[in-house]
Design a protein around this motif. Structure first.
Motif, PDB file in Angstrom:
ATOM      1  N   THR A   1     -19.131 -69.314 147.374  1.00  0.00           N
ATOM      2  CA  THR A   1     -19.508 -68.628 146.152  1.00  0.00           C
ATOM      3  C   THR A   1     -20.799 -69.214 145.583  1.00  0.00           C
ATOM      4  OG1 THR A   1     -18.259 -70.127 144.730  1.00  0.00           O
ATOM      5  CG2 THR A   1     -17.076 -68.231 145.638  1.00  0.00           C
ATOM      6  N   VAL A   2     -21.380 -68.480 144.625  1.00  0.00           N
ATOM      7  CA  VAL A   2     -22.578 -68.971 143.937  1.00  0.00           C
ATOM      8  C   VAL A   2     -22.260 -70.293 143.239  1.00  0.00           C
ATOM      9  CG1 VAL A   2     -24.241 -68.480 142.096  1.00  0.00           C
ATOM     10  CG2 VAL A   2     -23.468 -66.630 143.592  1.00  0.00           C
ATOM     11  N   ARG A   3     -21.093 -70.346 142.597  1.00  0.00           N
ATOM     12  CA  ARG A   3     -20.693 -71.561 141.889  1.00  0.00           C
ATOM     13  C   ARG A   3     -20.623 -72.755 142.836  1.00  0.00           C
ATOM     14  NH1 ARG A   3     -18.088 -71.919 137.366  1.00  0.00           N
ATOM     15  NH2 ARG A   3     -17.333 -69.774 137.504  1.00  0.00           N
ATOM     16  N   GLU A   4     -19.983 -72.574 143.981  1.00  0.00           N
ATOM     17  CA  GLU A   4     -19.843 -73.676 144.936  1.00  0.00           C
ATOM     18  C   GLU A   4     -21.209 -74.187 145.389  1.00  0.00           C
ATOM     19  OE1 GLU A   4     -15.595 -72.203 146.880  1.00  0.00           O
ATOM     20  OE2 GLU A   4     -17.468 -71.906 147.949  1.00  0.00           O
ATOM     21  N   ASN A   5     -22.151 -73.257 145.610  1.00  0.00           N
ATOM     22  CA  ASN A   5     -23.486 -73.656 146.057  1.00  0.00           C
ATOM     23  C   ASN A   5     -24.215 -74.460 144.996  1.00  0.00           C
ATOM     24  OD1 ASN A   5     -24.657 -72.649 148.801  1.00  0.00           O
ATOM     25  ND2 ASN A   5     -23.244 -71.039 148.137  1.00  0.00           N
TER      26      ASN A   5
ATOM     27  N   GLU B   1     -22.743 -76.223 142.566  1.00  0.00           N
ATOM     28  CA  GLU B   1     -22.030 -77.496 142.385  1.00  0.00           C
ATOM     29  C   GLU B   1     -22.397 -78.511 143.454  1.00  0.00           C
ATOM     30  OE1 GLU B   1     -18.007 -76.180 142.342  1.00  0.00           O
ATOM     31  OE2 GLU B   1     -17.888 -76.062 140.155  1.00  0.00           O
ATOM     32  N   LEU B   2     -22.827 -78.031 144.642  1.00  0.00           N
ATOM     33  CA  LEU B   2     -23.211 -78.950 145.712  1.00  0.00           C
ATOM     34  C   LEU B   2     -24.405 -79.827 145.304  1.00  0.00           C
ATOM     35  CD1 LEU B   2     -22.882 -76.735 148.919  1.00  0.00           C
ATOM     36  CD2 LEU B   2     -21.567 -78.791 148.390  1.00  0.00           C
ATOM     37  N   GLY B   3     -25.161 -79.390 144.298  1.00  0.00           N
ATOM     38  CA  GLY B   3     -26.305 -80.166 143.878  1.00  0.00           C
ATOM     39  C   GLY B   3     -25.955 -81.450 143.167  1.00  0.00           C
ATOM     40  N   SER B   4     -24.760 -81.524 142.615  1.00  0.00           N
ATOM     41  CA  SER B   4     -24.376 -82.705 141.841  1.00  0.00           C
ATOM     42  C   SER B   4     -23.330 -83.515 142.588  1.00  0.00           C
ATOM     43  CB  SER B   4     -23.822 -82.278 140.479  1.00  0.00           C
ATOM     44  OG  SER B   4     -23.365 -83.401 139.752  1.00  0.00           O
ATOM     45  N   THR B   5     -23.448 -84.829 142.501  1.00  0.00           N
ATOM     46  CA  THR B   5     -22.458 -85.702 143.148  1.00  0.00           C
ATOM     47  C   THR B   5     -21.266 -85.968 142.237  1.00  0.00           C
ATOM     48  OG1 THR B   5     -23.713 -87.623 142.380  1.00  0.00           O
ATOM     49  CG2 THR B   5     -24.158 -86.836 144.611  1.00  0.00           C
ATOM     50  N   VAL B   6     -21.338 -85.480 140.987  1.00  0.00           N
ATOM     51  CA  VAL B   6     -20.223 -85.636 140.041  1.00  0.00           C
ATOM     52  C   VAL B   6     -19.817 -84.250 139.553  1.00  0.00           C
ATOM     53  CG1 VAL B   6     -20.930 -87.937 139.283  1.00  0.00           C
ATOM     54  CG2 VAL B   6     -21.828 -85.932 138.096  1.00  0.00           C
ATOM     55  N   PRO B   7     -18.568 -84.089 139.077  1.00  0.00           N
ATOM     56  CA  PRO B   7     -18.121 -82.772 138.589  1.00  0.00           C
ATOM     57  C   PRO B   7     -19.003 -82.276 137.443  1.00  0.00           C
ATOM     58  CG  PRO B   7     -16.263 -84.260 138.851  1.00  0.00           C
ATOM     59  CD  PRO B   7     -17.483 -85.089 139.024  1.00  0.00           C
ATOM     60  N   VAL B   8     -19.216 -80.962 137.416  1.00  0.00           N
ATOM     61  CA  VAL B   8     -20.046 -80.363 136.365  1.00  0.00           C
ATOM     62  C   VAL B   8     -19.246 -79.313 135.613  1.00  0.00           C
ATOM     63  CG1 VAL B   8     -22.249 -80.780 137.501  1.00  0.00           C
ATOM     64  CG2 VAL B   8     -20.982 -78.702 138.039  1.00  0.00           C
ATOM     65  N   THR B   9     -19.654 -79.038 134.375  1.00  0.00           N
ATOM     66  CA  THR B   9     -18.944 -78.070 133.534  1.00  0.00           C
ATOM     67  C   THR B   9     -19.539 -76.677 133.710  1.00  0.00           C
ATOM     68  OG1 THR B   9     -20.425 -78.423 131.664  1.00  0.00           O
ATOM     69  CG2 THR B   9     -18.510 -79.890 131.836  1.00  0.00           C
ATOM     70  N   GLU B  10     -18.790 -75.679 133.225  1.00  0.00           N
ATOM     71  CA  GLU B  10     -19.260 -74.298 133.264  1.00  0.00           C
ATOM     72  C   GLU B  10     -20.554 -74.151 132.466  1.00  0.00           C
ATOM     73  OE1 GLU B  10     -18.406 -70.278 134.581  1.00  0.00           O
ATOM     74  OE2 GLU B  10     -17.500 -72.215 135.058  1.00  0.00           O
ATOM     75  N   GLU B  11     -20.623 -74.833 131.321  1.00  0.00           N
ATOM     76  CA  GLU B  11     -21.814 -74.735 130.470  1.00  0.00           C
ATOM     77  C   GLU B  11     -23.046 -75.276 131.184  1.00  0.00           C
ATOM     78  OE1 GLU B  11     -18.903 -75.973 129.528  1.00  0.00           O
ATOM     79  OE2 GLU B  11     -18.264 -74.287 128.274  1.00  0.00           O
ATOM     80  N   GLN B  12     -22.860 -76.384 131.928  1.00  0.00           N
ATOM     81  CA  GLN B  12     -23.995 -76.942 132.673  1.00  0.00           C
ATOM     82  C   GLN B  12     -24.496 -75.975 133.735  1.00  0.00           C
ATOM     83  OE1 GLN B  12     -21.771 -80.671 133.604  1.00  0.00           O
ATOM     84  NE2 GLN B  12     -23.720 -81.700 133.150  1.00  0.00           N
TER      85      GLN B  12
ATOM     86  N   TYR C   1     -20.123 -65.511 139.038  1.00  0.00           N
ATOM     87  CA  TYR C   1     -20.355 -66.776 139.733  1.00  0.00           C
ATOM     88  C   TYR C   1     -19.412 -66.970 140.923  1.00  0.00           C
ATOM     89  CZ  TYR C   1     -23.731 -68.503 136.352  1.00  0.00           C
ATOM     90  OH  TYR C   1     -24.865 -68.683 135.603  1.00  0.00           O
ATOM     91  N   GLU C   2     -18.398 -66.138 141.041  1.00  0.00           N
ATOM     92  CA  GLU C   2     -17.470 -66.220 142.175  1.00  0.00           C
ATOM     93  C   GLU C   2     -17.890 -65.311 143.320  1.00  0.00           C
ATOM     94  OE1 GLU C   2     -15.315 -68.588 142.060  1.00  0.00           O
ATOM     95  OE2 GLU C   2     -15.914 -68.999 139.998  1.00  0.00           O
ATOM     96  N   THR C   3     -19.073 -64.709 143.216  1.00  0.00           N
ATOM     97  CA  THR C   3     -19.571 -63.830 144.274  1.00  0.00           C
ATOM     98  C   THR C   3     -19.939 -64.654 145.513  1.00  0.00           C
ATOM     99  OG1 THR C   3     -20.470 -62.320 142.632  1.00  0.00           O
ATOM    100  CG2 THR C   3     -21.331 -62.127 144.878  1.00  0.00           C
ATOM    101  N   THR C   4     -19.528 -64.169 146.651  1.00  0.00           N
ATOM    102  CA  THR C   4     -19.851 -64.844 147.911  1.00  0.00           C
ATOM    103  C   THR C   4     -21.294 -64.548 148.307  1.00  0.00           C
ATOM    104  OG1 THR C   4     -17.567 -64.693 148.662  1.00  0.00           O
ATOM    105  CG2 THR C   4     -19.249 -65.010 150.347  1.00  0.00           C
ATOM    106  N   VAL C   5     -22.024 -65.582 148.725  1.00  0.00           N
ATOM    107  CA  VAL C   5     -23.436 -65.410 149.074  1.00  0.00           C
ATOM    108  C   VAL C   5     -23.641 -65.069 150.544  1.00  0.00           C
ATOM    109  CG1 VAL C   5     -24.130 -66.994 147.248  1.00  0.00           C
ATOM    110  CG2 VAL C   5     -23.827 -67.869 149.576  1.00  0.00           C
TER     111      VAL C   5
END
Length: 1374
Positions: free
Chosen positions: A1221-1225, A1227-1238, A1259-1263
Motif C-alpha cells: 500500500t501507499v502507507r506501507e511504502n 512507512e518504510l522511510g522511517s526506522t521508528v513507528p510513525v503516526t497518521e498525522e505525520q 492510503y490503503e491503495t496498492t501501488v
C-alpha cells in the motif's frame, strides 16, 4: 478441514501475510473486479488479465517430445521395464536355490538326529544304530556298504536326498543366472538412466524456451499483475522441478512399476491361490498411494505459490538495493519476505505429513506381505499344494512387488512437485494473449506516411478499473509533424504512447495509422515502424554496440553486414551526442554496460537509448521524457539531434521540461484524459491559458543581466567567501591532479596492456585492496565435505531435538531389515521339518509370521514419525536459508551488486534454486537415507556375529557398492558445479528480458532473445552430456552389484553348507541382512543427484553467508553520533574514487568541497562527471580509494553505518516503490513507528496527499509491483514523502523532481525548499530552475569542482554555469 484448505490461496503481495501466519488469504476474484463496468468493457479488461487454470498431469510434461525423442524414450522405457523384470527373475532363482538348500538339509547323514513325529530320535533302522563304529577316537557314523543289502540307503530311505557333490553342482548352475542378471542389469540401467537424464534436460529446456516465448508474447496488462521475480522463480526453480520429474526419477518409477507387475504375474503362475491372498495388501498400498499423492500435489502447489510470490518481492528488493540500504530497510523487507516463506512452509509441512503417511503405509504393506506369505504359504506347503521353491518364489516376488511400490513413494514427491510446477508454468504457456506479438496475421503496409489519429478513444487500465484514463479522446497528427503532449502527471500522456505501441487495447474508438486501424495491422511490423525512448531507459546486459543495433530489428538494415551496421551505429551515436563519451570507455562501443546499464550514468544510458531509437530510421518516433536524464549541455545537443531526426517522420514528444518542445509543430495540453488546448509554443503563450502557466512556473529568472551588473559593483561577503575559498581549494586540487589527469587521458587511448601498467603504477587504498581480496576469496574458496555437513547441521541447530527424534525413528525403521533376516532364517529352518513334521512347521512359522506383522506396525509408526519430523525440520531449514540468504545479500555493499555474476536475476534465482536443492534432501529423502545407513550399520555386525567368515566375505562387498554410489555422487557434484554458472546465466538472461518487457516489445526483440536463450541452453546440454553418461554407467554398476553379491553369497555360502559348517538359519540371516542392506544402499544412491545438488547448494550458501563486505550494514562498530551534536556539515577532502568493477576509469580525481550546516547545495555538471558518485560516497555505498568524507568533522568511515544513515534521506533519480500500500511504502522511510498525522503531513509537503485521498482506498491503495500502478510523477512524490518522514539532517536529492510535470514541480520544489530549512540539502539537478535559490552551486567537471558560488555569482563569472543557464532559458520563439 478440506473445505477450509480449499478456501485458502497463496498470498500475493497485494494481500501480504502480516503478523499471524494462519490468516486465510484469498485472491481477488477477477469476475467481480470488473462487474460494475458495462459488459463489453468488462470483457475486454478481463481478457487482458485472465489466466487459465491448468492442472498438469505427468504425461503433459512430455508435451514437447519429437519423433526422435519418442524413439529414445521408448528405448528407455523398454530398458526400464526389462530392468524391472530382473528382480522377479531373481526370485525364481532364489526359490530354486532355497528348495535345493532345504532338501539338502532335510536329511543330514552327519547328524545323528532328525525330526520325526515332532520329536528328536536317533538315526534309525529298527531303532538301533546301523553299523555304527568309531574312527580315530572320533565318534562317527557311517553305513558300510549300504548297497550290499540290495538298496541305496540315501536314495531309498531319504527321498529327495542330494549328495554334497550334486548339491554344489546344482548351486553353481543357478548362481550363473545371477551373473547373467547382473550383466543385463548393468547394461539396461545404463541405457535407461542415460536416456532419461539426457532427454529430461532437453525437454525441460524446451519447456523453459516455450515458457519464455509465451511470457514475451503476453500483453502488458499480464505483467502489471505478475512480477518479473515470479518469472525468474518459474524459469530457474520450477523448471528444475519439472526436469527432476521427467528425468532419472521416471527411470526409477518405470523400473519399479515393471517389477510390481511382473512380480505379481510370476506369483500367479507359481501359485495363484497364495498370490490372490497377498493381492489384498497390494490393493491397500495402491489405494493409500493415490489418496496420499493427491493431497501431496495439492499442498505442494500451495507451497510453490507462496515461494513464487515471495520471489517477486525479493526481485523488487534486489533491483533497488541502493534504495533499501539508504533507508535501512533490509530487515523490514526481509521480514516481509519471510511472511510468504511462512505460508509456503505451512503447506510444505502438510505435504510432508502426507508423504509420511503414504511411505508408512508402504512399509506396513511390505512387512505384512512377509507375514501373510509365510503364514499362508506354510499351510499350502503342509497340504502339498505348493513346493518350498514355489512358496519362496511367490513370497519373494510379492515382497519385491510391494517393495517396488515402497521404492516408488520417495520419487512420487518429485513427480508431484514437477506436476505442481508444470501447472503454474503451463498456465502461462497455454494462456492466449489478448495482444499476441508472435502472430503473423495482420496487414503490412507497403508505404508508411506516418499520419496518426486517435478517434473517440476511451481507455481504462485493467489494473485500475475505477479510473477512466482517456474519455472520448480525439487527436490528429499529420505525417512528418512533431506533436508534444504536456500536462500534469496522470493526465494520460504516456497512455497514448502505450496505445500507439498496442500495449493495451481501447475500450471504445480506434487508433489509426495512415487511415488503418492499428488492430488490423501486423503487430510486430507495426512496432518495427515505431521507435520509443521511454522515461526510464532500459539497456540490456551486453555491449553498447549490441544495445544500439537492437534498434535495427525489423528495419531494412536488419540483415546488412556488420561493417555497415557499425557505421550506422557510429552515426546514430553522433546524432545522440553519445560518441564522445563512448570513445572514452575502456573498449569503446564494445564496452559492457552492465545489468540494466548500471555501469552507465543516467544521461549516458539515455543517450545510448536515443541512439538505439534513431539508428533504424523509424517512421514514427515516440519520446516519453527522452531527455529528462540529460544534463543541460547534452540536452541541448541531443535536442538538436532529435529535431533533425524528427524531420520527415512523425514524432510525438511527452515532456515536463518545456524547453525541449518549444519548436514542436503542435503542443497538446492535457488534463485528466482530455485536451485543454492545442497550438504552437507562441500561439499558446499568447492565449495565456494553462500552457502559459506551465511555462511561467518553469521560467528561469530573466533579470540575470541586471543582476550581473549589480554584482560587479557589490562587495562579496559570507556566501561569496565560502564559495571563493572553495573554488581556490578546487583550483589547487586541479594543479595537484594535473599530471594524474594527463596520464589518465593517455591511458584511455592506449592499448589494454598499457592500461594494466598504469593500474599497477597507481596505488590503491587499503579498502580497495581488501575488496579485491574478498572477490578472489569468493571465486576460489571451496569447502570440504566435513565443513559443508557441519555448516548445515549448525544451521539446523534450532530443530536439533526434532532431527534427533526423526533420526531415532529412522533408525528403528532401519533395524527392520536385520529383524527380517532373523525371522526369515527361522521360517526357512522350520521348512526343514516338512514333510516329516508338518505341525511343528506350522507352529514355528505362525510365531514368526506374527513377529513379521509386529515389524510392519513398528515400521508404519516409525516411518510416519520420522518423515513428518524431517518434513517439519526440513521446511524450517529451507525457510531459514532463504531468509538468511536474502538478509545476507542485502547486507553486502553496493560493489557486490555491481559485479556481473551478482545481477538481480542471478541472485533471485540463487535464492530460489539453492534452497530448493536443500529441500530436495529433507523429508522423505533424508528419512530414507538414514534408514538405509542404519540397515547397513546393523546388518554387517549381525552377519559377522552369526557367521563370521561368511559374513566377512559378504560384508566386504558392501563398501564396493558404497564406493560406486559415492563416486556417482561425486561426479554429479562436479557436474552441478560446472552447470551452476550456465544455469545462473540463462536464468539471469530470462529475468532481464521479462523485467524489461516493454522495451523488449517495443524493439521487437522477442525472436532474438529466444534464439540467444536457445543457444545458451543448447550449449549447457552438450556440456553436461559426458557427465550424464559417466554417471549413468556408474549407476548401472551399482545396480548390477546386487546380483553379483547374490551370486557370490550363494556360491561361497554353499561351500560352508555343503560341509555342514553353518545351518540354514545362519546362512539366511547373513544373506538376507547383508544383501537386502546392499539393496537399500542402492536405493540410497538413487538420491545421488539430489545429494549432489544439495551439496553444491550448501557450499554456495555457506560461501554467501560467510562473506563479509567492506562496508558492512550489520557492523556494530564505529562511533554512534548524539542526535543533539549532528549539525550537518559535510566535507570532501581530496577524495579519489574508481568503481571496483571498472578500476581503470577514474571518476573522482581529488574532490574537495565543504557544505555548511543547513545549506541548500546543488551539484551540476555533465553526465558522468561524478555527481551521483558523490551522493553514493555520502551514503557510504562505497569506500573512497583515498581521501576522506567528513560529517561534522568526523570521518564517516569511522562512524557506525546504520546510526549514520539515520541522519540521511535519499530521493533517487529513478523512484523505487514496493508492492504494497501507499502507507506501507511511506512507512518504510522511517526506522521508528510513525503516526497518521505525520504521514499526512509529509504527503502534503510532497504534493501527493490530495491525489492519494482521491483514490478508492486512499492510503490503503496498492501501488503494484515496482509502483507500476502509479505514474512516474506520482511515484516520485511518494518517494519524496518517504524521504521526508525520516526527518533527516541531510537530504540528498538525486534529480528528485525530474519526473514531475511543471505544475507539480513548482509545488514540490516549494515544499522541498521549506523542508530544506534547518537541514543540509544536497541536490543533483539538470533542470537549473530547481536550484537557482541554492546557497552554493558546485559545478563538476572531470571528477573535480570547476567553480562554485550562488546562482547570481556563477552567472557573473560567465563560465560553465552561465553557459548551461543560457541553454535552458525559456523564451518565445521568434
Amino acid at each position: 478441514m478440506a473445505s477450509e484448505e480449499t478456501a485458502k490461496a497463496p498470498p500475493t503481495q497485494n494481500t501480504p501475510l502480516i503478523g499471524n501466519e494462519q490468516t486465510s488469504v484469498t485472491t481477488v476474484d477477477v469476475q467481480d473486479e470488473y462487474s460494475f463496468l458495462p459488459a463489453a468493457d468488462a470483457a475486454i479488461l478481463r481478457k487482458q488479465v485472465q489466466i487459465p487454470d491448468i492442472n498438469a498431469s505427468f504425461f503433459s510434461m512430455f508435451r514437447y517430445v519429437t519423433t526422435y525423442d519418442s524413439v529414445l524414450l521408448t528405448i528407455a522405457f523398454a530398458a526400464g521395464i526389462l530392468e524391472g523384470c530382473a528382480k522377479p527373475a531373481m526370485t525364481l532363482v532364489f526359490g530354486q536355490l532355497s528348495q535345493v538348500f532345504t532338501n539338502y538339509f532335510r536329511y543330514n547323514p552327519y547328524d545323528n538326529q532328525i525330526f520325526f513325529n515332532g520329536t528328536y530320535t536317533d538315526m534309525f533302522f529298527n531303532g538301533t544304530y546301523f553299523n555304527g563304529t568309531f574312527y580315530n577316537g572320533t565318534e562317527s557314523w557311517t553305513p558300510y556298504n549300504s548297497t550290499e543289502y540290495g538298496f541305496d540307503y540315501y536314495k531309498d530311505f531319504m527321498e529327495n536326498y542330494i549328495s554334497p557333490e550334486e548339491f554344489q553342482r546344482t548351486v553353481n548352475y543357478y548362481v550363473l543366472y545371477f551373473v547373467y542378471l547382473a550383466i543385463a542389469d548393468v547394461v539396461l540401467s545404463y541405457i535407461m538412466m542415460s536416456i532419461f537424464i539426457d532427454r529430461g534436460e532437453i525437454l525441460s529446456s524446451r519447456i523453459r524456451e516455450n515458457y519464455l516465448k509465451s511470457t514475451l508474447k503476453q500483453n502488458i496488462a499480464y505483467f502489471d499483475r505478475l512480477g518479473s521475480g515470479e518469472v525468474t522463480t518459474r524459469i530457474s526453480s520450477d523448471t528444475l522441478l519439472i526436469q527432476d520429474a521427467i528425468s532419472e526419477k521416471v527411470g526409477f518409477i518405470v523400473s519399479n512399476v515393471s517389477t510390481f507387475f511382473f512380480s505379481f504375474a510370476l506369483g500367479f503362475v507359481r501359485g495363484y491361490k497364495l498370490t490372490f491372498i497377498m493381492v489384498s495388501v497390494a490393493v491397500f498400498i495402491l489405494l493409500t498411494f493415490f489418496l496420499s499423492s493427491g493431497r501431496m500435489t495439492k499442498y505442494y502447489k500451495l507451497a510453490l505459490g507462496g515461494v513464487s510470490t515471495g520471489g517477486t518481492l525479493a526481485e523488487e528488493v534486489l533491483a533497488s538495493v541502493r534504495n533499501v540500504q539508504a533507508f535501512s530497510m533490509q530487515d523490514r523487507l526481509s521480514l516481509k519476505y519471510d511472511k510468504f516463506l511462512a505460508y509456503s512452509e505451512k503447506y510444505a509441512v502438510k505435504a510432508g505429513l502426507a508423504a509420511g503417511v503414504m511411505t508408512g503405509t508402504m512399509w506396513l504393506g511390505v512387512f505384512s506381505n512377509d507375514s501373510l506369505a509365510f503364514w499362508q504359504g506354510s499351510h499350502f506347503l503342509a497340504r502339498d499344494e505348493l513346493s518350498v521353491a514355489s512358496v519362496i518364489t511367490i513370497l519373494m516376488a510379492m515382497v519385491q512387488g510391494t517393495y517396488a511400490i515402497a521404492n516408488i513413494s520417495p520419487h512420487v514427491r518429485s513427480i508431484t512437485n514437477g506436476t505442481a510446477a508444470a501447472s503454474k508454468i503451463f498456465q502461462t504457456i497455454d494462456r492466449v494473449s489478448s495482444i499476441d506479438s508472435s502472430l503473423e496475421t495482420g496487414t503490412r503496409l507497403e508505404n508508411v506516411n506516418g499520419d496518426i489519429e486517435l478517434r473517440d478513444v476511451r481507455f481504462i487500465y485493467p489494473s485500475r478499473p475505477n479510473v477512466t484514463v482517456l474519455d472520448h479522446y480525439n487527436l490528429k497528427i499529420k505525417a512528418g509533424s512533431t506533436v508534444a503532449l504536456v500536462g500534469a502527471s496522470g493526465s494520460g500522456k504516456s497512455t497514448i504512447v502505450g496505445l500507439l505501441e498496442r500495449f493495451y487495447p481501447t475500450l471504445a474508438g480506434e487508433v489509426l495509422l495512415d487511415g488503418h486501424n492499428i488492430e488490423s495491422l501486423n503487430l510486430t511490423w507495426l512496432r518495427s515502424q515505431i521507435a520509443l525512448v521511454s522515461q526510464e531507459p532500459t539497456l540490456f546486459a551486453c555491449s553498447v554496440y549490441e544495445n544500439i543495433i537492437q534498434g535495427l530489428i525489423g528495419s531494412k538494415y536488419e540483415d546488412v553486414s556488420d561493417i555497415e551496421k557499425r557505421a550506422l551505429v557510429i552515426e546514430a551515436c553522433k546524432q545522440a551526442n553519445a560518441l564522445d563519451f563512448i570513445n572514452t570507455l575502456p573498449n569503446g562501443l564494445d564496452t559492457d554496460v552492465g545489468e540494466r546499464g548500471f555501469l552507465m550514468s543516467g544521461g549516458q544510458k539515455q543517450r545510448i537509448a536515443i541512439a538505439r531509437a534513431i539508428v533504424g530510421n523509424p517512421k514514427i518516433l515516440l519520446l516519453d521524457e527522452a531527455t529528462s536524464a540529460l544534463d543541460t549541455k547534452s540536452e541541448g545537443i541531443v535536442q538538436e539531434a532529435l529535431d533533425r531526426a524528427s524531420k520527415n517522420r512523425t514524432t510525438i514528444v511527452i515532456a515536463h521540461r518545456l524547453s525541449t518542445i518549444k519548436d514542436a509543430n503542435c503542443i497538446v495540453v492535457m488534463q485528466k484524459g482530455k485536451i485543454l488546448e492545442m497550438g504552437t509554443h507562441n500561439e499558446l503563450l499568447e492565449k495565456q491559458g494553462p500552457y502559459f502557466e506551465l511555462v511561467k512556473a518553469q521560467k528561469i529568472n530573466q533579470q540575470k543581466e541586471e543582476m550581473i551588473a549589480e554584482l560587479k559593483n557589490r562587495t562579496h561577503h559570507t556566501a561569496e567567501s565560502s564559495a571563493t575559498s572553495e573554488t581556490a581549494s578546487s583550483s589547487s586540487a586541479s594543479i595537484d591532479e594535473k599530471e594524474v589527469e594527463e596520464k589518465d587521458a593517455v591511458v584511455v587511448s592506449e592499448k589494454e596492456h598499457l592500461l594494466k601498467l598504469h593500474k599497477t603504477k597507481t596505488g590503491k587504498s587499503v579498502s580497495s585492496m581488501q575488496l579485491g581480496e574478498i572477490v578472489d576469496d569468493e571465486v576460489e574458496k571451496d569447502y570440504s565435505f566435513g565443513e559443508t555437513v557441519g555448516f548445515i547441521l549448525d544451521l539446523a541447530r534450532p530443530e536439533v531435538k526434532y532431527n534427533l527424534a526423526g533420526a531415532f525413528f529412522s533408525g528403528i525403521l532401519g533395524l527392520s531389515y536385520p529383524s527380517l533376516g532373523l525371522f526369515y532364517g527361522r521360517c526357512l529352518e522350520a521348512f526343514r521339518s516338512y514333510p516329516q513334521d508338518r505341525e511343528f512347521m506350522l507352529h514355528e512359522v505362525s510365531i514368526f509370521a506374527g513377529l513379521f506383522f509386529m515389524i510392519a506396525v513398528v515400521s508404519f509408526i516409525s516411518s510416519i514419525a520420522s518423515l513428518s519430523l524431517f518434513a517439519f525440520t526440513g521446511q524450517k531449514l529451507v525457510r531459514r536459508i532463504r531468509f538468511l540468504s536474502l538478509r545476507q545479500i542485502l547486507r553486502m555493499d553496493i560493489s557486490f551488486f555491481d559485479r556481473d555474476e551478482n545481477t538481480t536475476g542471478a541472485l533471485t534465482a540463487t535464492l530460489s534454486r539453492d534452497a530448493q536443492a536443500i529441500d530436495g534432501l529433507s523429508g522423505t529423502t533424508l528419512g530414507q537415507l538414514l534408514s538405509s545407513v542404519m540397515i547397513i550399520a546393523s546388518s554387517i555386525p549381525l552377519s559377522i556375529i552369526i557367521s563370521w567368515n561368511f559374513g566377512l566375505v559378504i560384508s566386504a562387498t558392501v563398501p564396493i557398492m558404497l564406493c560406486a554410489g559415492f563416486y556417482r555422487f561425486y561426479i554429479l557434484a562436479q557436474f552441478n558445479r560446472r552447470a551452476h554458472a550456465s544455469h545462473l546465466s540463462s536464468a539471469q538472461f530470462a529475468c532481464e528480458a521479462a523485467s524489461s518487457i516493454r522495451t523488449v516489445a517495443t524493439l521487437t526483440r522477442e525472436k532474438e532473445i529466444l534464439d540467444h536463450y536457445h543457444v545458451e541452453l543448447d550449449a549447457l546440454i552438450k556440456q553436461n552430456r559426458p557427465a550424464t553418461h559417466y554417471s549413468a554407467f556408474l549407476f548401472g554398476i551399482a545396480q548390477g552389484l546386487v546380483y553379483f553379491i547374490l551370486a557370490l553369497a550363494f556360491w561361497y555360502g554353499s561351500r560352508f553348507l555343503r560341509l555342514r559348517e553353518y545351518t540354514l538359519f545362519q546362512f539366511y540371516v547373513t544373506l538376507m541382512a547383508v544383501v537386502f542392506g546392499a539393496q537399500s544402499a542402492g536405493i540410497m544412491f538413487s538420491y545421488a543427484s539430489d545429494m549432489g545438488r544439495a551439496y553444491q547448494a550448501t557450499k554456495n550458501i555457506k560461501r554467501l553467508l560467510e562473506t563479509k563486505p567492506v562496508v558492512d550494514a550489520w557492523s556494530q562498530e564505529g562511533e554512534e553520533l548524539d542526535v543533539s551534536e549532528v549539525k550537518g556539515q559535510v566535507e570532501f577532502k581530496n577524495v579519489h574514487f574508481r568503481y571496483p568493477t571498472r578500476p581503470q576509469v577514474p571518476v573522482l580525481r581529488g574532490l574537495n568541497l565543504t557544505i555548511k550546516p543547513g545549506q541548500f547545495v546543488a551539484l551540476v555538471g555533465s553526465s558522468g562527471c561524478g555527481k551521483s558518485t558523490t551522493i553514493g560516497l555520502m551514503e557510504r555505498f562505497y569506500q573512497p580509494l583515498s581521501g576522506q568524507v567528513l560529517l561534522d568533522g568526523k570521518d564517516i568511515s569511522k562512524l557506525n553505518i546504520n546510526e549514520y544513515r539515520k541522519y540521511i534521506a535519499l530521493v533517487s533519480q529513478e523512484p523505487t516503490l514496493y508492492d504494497g500500500t501507499v502507507r506501507e511504502n511511506i512507512e518504510l522511510g522511517s526506522t521508528v513507528p510513525v503516526t497518521e498525522e505525520q504521514i499526512h503531513a509529509v504527503c502534503k509537503q510532497a504534493n501527493i496527499h490530495d491525489f492519494i485521498m482521491s483514490l478508492p482506498d486512499g492510503y490503503e491503495t496498492t501501488v503494484g509491483s515496482k509502483g507500476s500502478l502509479l505514474s512516474g510523477g506520482q511515484k516520485q512524490r511518494v518517494a519524496i514523502a518517504r524521504a521526508l518522514i525520516r526527518e533527516p539532517t541531510i537530504l540528498l536529492l538525486d534529480e528528485a523532481t525530474s519526473a514531475l510535470d511543471s505544475e507539480s514541480e513548482k509545488v514540490v520544489q516549494a515544499a522541498l525548499d521549506a523542508a530544506a530549512k534547518g537541514r543540509t540539502t544536497i541536490s543533483i539537478a539538470h533542470r537549473l530552475s530547481t536550484i537557482q535559490k541554492a546557497d552554493v552551486i558546485f559545478v563538476f567537471e572531470n571528477g573535480k569542482i570547476l567553480e562554485a558560488g550562488t546562482h547570481q555569482e556563477l552567472l557573473a563569472n560567465r563560465s560553465k554555469y552561465y553557459e548551461l543557464v543560457q541553454m535552458q532559458a525559456l523564451e518565445a520563439t521568434n
